[in-house]
Motif scaffolding. Sequence first.
Motif, PDB file in Angstrom:
ATOM      1  N   TYR A  48       6.635  34.795   0.715  1.00  0.00           N
ATOM      2  CA  TYR A  48       7.251  33.569   1.207  1.00  0.00           C
ATOM      3  C   TYR A  48       6.832  32.373   0.356  1.00  0.00           C
ATOM      4  O   TYR A  48       7.663  31.547  -0.030  1.00  0.00           O
ATOM      5  CB  TYR A  48       6.875  33.332   2.679  1.00  0.00           C
ATOM      6  N   GLU A  52       9.212  29.921  -1.516  1.00  0.00           N
ATOM      7  CA  GLU A  52       9.197  28.523  -1.092  1.00  0.00           C
ATOM      8  C   GLU A  52       8.877  27.589  -2.263  1.00  0.00           C
ATOM      9  O   GLU A  52       9.390  26.465  -2.334  1.00  0.00           O
ATOM     10  CB  GLU A  52       8.147  28.363   0.012  1.00  0.00           C
ATOM     11  N   LYS A  80      14.672  32.774   7.950  1.00  0.00           N
ATOM     12  CA  LYS A  80      13.568  33.395   7.232  1.00  0.00           C
ATOM     13  C   LYS A  80      12.401  33.555   8.201  1.00  0.00           C
ATOM     14  O   LYS A  80      11.897  32.569   8.733  1.00  0.00           O
ATOM     15  CB  LYS A  80      13.158  32.529   6.036  1.00  0.00           C
ATOM     16  N   PHE A  90       5.403  26.060   8.486  1.00  0.00           N
ATOM     17  CA  PHE A  90       6.426  26.530   7.557  1.00  0.00           C
ATOM     18  C   PHE A  90       7.570  25.521   7.517  1.00  0.00           C
ATOM     19  O   PHE A  90       8.560  25.671   8.230  1.00  0.00           O
ATOM     20  CB  PHE A  90       6.945  27.907   7.987  1.00  0.00           C
ATOM     21  N   THR A  95      12.830  28.501   8.794  1.00  0.00           N
ATOM     22  CA  THR A  95      11.700  29.425   8.717  1.00  0.00           C
ATOM     23  C   THR A  95      11.010  29.520  10.066  1.00  0.00           C
ATOM     24  O   THR A  95      10.717  28.506  10.701  1.00  0.00           O
ATOM     25  CB  THR A  95      10.695  28.980   7.641  1.00  0.00           C
TER      26      THR A  95
END
Length: 184
Positions: A48, A52, A80, A90, A95
């Motif tokens: 992730y 990201e 996500k 997040f 997310t």
Amino acid sequence: MGLLTFGLNVTLDGCIDHTQGIVDDELHDYWTQLMEQSGAMLFGRNTYELMEGAWPAVARDEKAPRAMREWAQKLEAKAKYVVSGSRSDFPWRNTIKVEGDLREAISALKAKTERGVLVGAPKLAVSLEELGLIDEYRLVVHPIISGRGPTLFHGLSSARHLELLSTQRFKSGVQALHFRRKAG
């Protein structure tokens, strides 16, 4: 109930380092189409954070190559889910942190995501495979012998037998393989 599909790029010798592959529009288009077919993405924290750190900027970059930008924009819009024991914040759009017992949480995610979940996190995939949660595999094999790097499903406790459903050859020589867990 949707399927949990593990998808990743891999070299002939099993290296899963994201820098060890042939990256072109055809490859990006393949992954974009696969992601579009899925209802959600699932990542471990490490994967992730790699995503990201790169893709939100590409999504907004009008000068980015078409296929990369399309992938980035669709990833940004996609739900996500992230498995992490060390991170709780997040901020990347859409997310959601996976909470609780991994088996229960992923089983619930599969149950509520009719179009299925695409997971692209190699360490997480080992845990999911040990729990018997992965239904299908989308491995894109690059005609490269890396001779280094992390390998696919390192540390799995026993062999798994899969059934080949289809193959797709790209102009670059890359092969996309579609497997499912073999019954029995």
